[in-house]
Design a protein around this motif. Structure first.
Motif, PDB file in Angstrom:
ATOM      1  N   ILE A 188       0.878  -1.166   0.000  1.00  0.00           N
ATOM      2  CA  ILE A 188       0.000   0.000   0.000  1.00  0.00           C
ATOM      3  C   ILE A 188       0.915   1.214   0.000  1.00  0.00           C
ATOM      4  O   ILE A 188       1.813   1.315   0.840  1.00  0.00           O
ATOM      5  CB  ILE A 188      -0.891   0.052   1.260  1.00  0.00           C
ATOM      6  CG1 ILE A 188      -1.797  -1.180   1.355  1.00  0.00           C
ATOM      7  CG2 ILE A 188      -1.712   1.343   1.285  1.00  0.00           C
ATOM      8  CD1 ILE A 188      -2.497  -1.313   2.702  1.00  0.00           C
ATOM      9  N   GLU A 189       0.686   2.119  -0.941  1.00  0.00           N
ATOM     10  CA  GLU A 189       1.488   3.337  -0.936  1.00  0.00           C
ATOM     11  C   GLU A 189       0.685   4.492  -1.503  1.00  0.00           C
ATOM     12  O   GLU A 189      -0.217   4.311  -2.314  1.00  0.00           O
ATOM     13  CB  GLU A 189       2.783   3.153  -1.718  1.00  0.00           C
ATOM     14  CG  GLU A 189       2.582   2.843  -3.184  1.00  0.00           C
ATOM     15  CD  GLU A 189       3.893   2.622  -3.931  1.00  0.00           C
ATOM     16  OE1 GLU A 189       4.950   3.069  -3.458  1.00  0.00           O
ATOM     17  OE2 GLU A 189       3.840   2.001  -4.996  1.00  0.00           O
ATOM     18  N   GLU A 190       1.027   5.673  -1.022  1.00  0.00           N
ATOM     19  CA  GLU A 190       0.456   6.888  -1.583  1.00  0.00           C
ATOM     20  C   GLU A 190       1.478   7.403  -2.590  1.00  0.00           C
ATOM     21  O   GLU A 190       2.564   7.834  -2.217  1.00  0.00           O
ATOM     22  CB  GLU A 190       0.190   7.923  -0.495  1.00  0.00           C
ATOM     23  CG  GLU A 190      -0.505   9.154  -1.002  1.00  0.00           C
ATOM     24  CD  GLU A 190      -0.891  10.125   0.100  1.00  0.00           C
ATOM     25  OE1 GLU A 190      -1.785  10.935  -0.160  1.00  0.00           O
ATOM     26  OE2 GLU A 190      -0.304  10.087   1.192  1.00  0.00           O
ATOM     27  N   VAL A 191       1.146   7.302  -3.871  1.00  0.00           N
ATOM     28  CA  VAL A 191       2.112   7.653  -4.910  1.00  0.00           C
ATOM     29  C   VAL A 191       2.100   9.148  -5.218  1.00  0.00           C
ATOM     30  O   VAL A 191       3.114   9.700  -5.634  1.00  0.00           O
ATOM     31  CB  VAL A 191       1.900   6.828  -6.200  1.00  0.00           C
ATOM     32  CG1 VAL A 191       2.248   5.385  -5.967  1.00  0.00           C
ATOM     33  CG2 VAL A 191       0.484   6.956  -6.720  1.00  0.00           C
ATOM     34  N   ASP A 192       1.000   9.796  -5.050  1.00  0.00           N
ATOM     35  CA  ASP A 192       0.845  11.246  -5.153  1.00  0.00           C
ATOM     36  C   ASP A 192      -0.164  11.628  -4.086  1.00  0.00           C
ATOM     37  O   ASP A 192      -0.886  10.761  -3.577  1.00  0.00           O
ATOM     38  CB  ASP A 192       0.297  11.660  -6.530  1.00  0.00           C
ATOM     39  CG  ASP A 192       1.329  11.548  -7.638  1.00  0.00           C
ATOM     40  OD1 ASP A 192       2.490  11.929  -7.411  1.00  0.00           O
ATOM     41  OD2 ASP A 192       0.969  11.070  -8.735  1.00  0.00           O
ATOM     42  N   GLU A 193      -0.231  12.896  -3.778  1.00  0.00           N
ATOM     43  CA  GLU A 193      -1.183  13.311  -2.758  1.00  0.00           C
ATOM     44  C   GLU A 193      -2.600  12.893  -3.171  1.00  0.00           C
ATOM     45  O   GLU A 193      -3.095  13.266  -4.237  1.00  0.00           O
ATOM     46  CB  GLU A 193      -1.135  14.822  -2.555  1.00  0.00           C
ATOM     47  CG  GLU A 193      -1.950  15.254  -1.364  1.00  0.00           C
ATOM     48  CD  GLU A 193      -1.723  16.697  -0.986  1.00  0.00           C
ATOM     49  OE1 GLU A 193      -2.686  17.307  -0.503  1.00  0.00           O
ATOM     50  OE2 GLU A 193      -0.600  17.198  -1.171  1.00  0.00           O
ATOM     51  N   GLY A 194      -3.205  12.047  -2.349  1.00  0.00           N
ATOM     52  CA  GLY A 194      -4.564  11.582  -2.611  1.00  0.00           C
ATOM     53  C   GLY A 194      -4.675  10.392  -3.533  1.00  0.00           C
ATOM     54  O   GLY A 194      -5.759   9.866  -3.737  1.00  0.00           O
ATOM     55  N   VAL A 213      -8.756  10.398  -0.134  1.00  0.00           N
ATOM     56  CA  VAL A 213      -8.404   9.591  -1.303  1.00  0.00           C
ATOM     57  C   VAL A 213      -9.137  10.155  -2.520  1.00  0.00           C
ATOM     58  O   VAL A 213     -10.357  10.273  -2.528  1.00  0.00           O
ATOM     59  CB  VAL A 213      -8.756   8.099  -1.100  1.00  0.00           C
ATOM     60  CG1 VAL A 213      -8.576   7.321  -2.397  1.00  0.00           C
ATOM     61  CG2 VAL A 213      -7.906   7.504   0.004  1.00  0.00           C
ATOM     62  N   GLU A 214      -8.344  10.510  -3.531  1.00  0.00           N
ATOM     63  CA  GLU A 214      -8.910  11.062  -4.756  1.00  0.00           C
ATOM     64  C   GLU A 214      -8.849  10.077  -5.915  1.00  0.00           C
ATOM     65  O   GLU A 214      -9.651  10.151  -6.835  1.00  0.00           O
ATOM     66  CB  GLU A 214      -8.174  12.346  -5.126  1.00  0.00           C
ATOM     67  CG  GLU A 214      -8.365  13.436  -4.093  1.00  0.00           C
ATOM     68  CD  GLU A 214      -7.583  14.690  -4.402  1.00  0.00           C
ATOM     69  OE1 GLU A 214      -7.157  14.860  -5.565  1.00  0.00           O
ATOM     70  OE2 GLU A 214      -7.394  15.487  -3.477  1.00  0.00           O
TER      71      GLU A 214
END
Length: 100
Positions: free
Chosen positions: A33-39, A72-73
């Motif tokens: 699990i990772e946030e690759v860009d904001e949201g 989360v976008e």
């Protein structure tokens, strides 16, 4: 604002494998699990087998649960087969309950 990976993992705990009756996190199906860009959240996960009849349902529910998390976008879920899933990936408490 960064999204806490534990919040994402908790959302994925609500996705239940309909055949086994446990969450995809407890079953060890979620690899990264990772946030690759904001949201934008990226998840690598697998299924218990390539022919899993509930695969589409599980993937769809995972996507929906993640999109409901505040902040989360966008969601990218990648289905991977390496490493191949084995029962050893199941949470030890659940594995003992299942008799593995």
């Amino acid at each position: 604002m960064s999204i806490d990976v534990d919040v994402i993992r908790d959302a994925l705990r609500r996705v239940i494998d309909p055949e086994l009756g446990f969450s995809i996190v407890e079953l060890g199906l979620v690899y990264t699990i990772e946030e690759v860009d904001e949201g934008k959240i990226r998840v690598e996960m697998t299924l218990t087998s390539p022919g899993c009849p509930a695969g589409a349902q599980i993937m769809g529910e995972a996507d929906a649960m993640l999109r409901d998390v505040e902040g989360v976008e966008d969601v990218e879920i990648e289905l991977v087969w390496e490493p191949f899933w084995t029962p050893e990936r199941i949470d030890p408490k659940i594995r003992a309950y299942m008799g593995f």
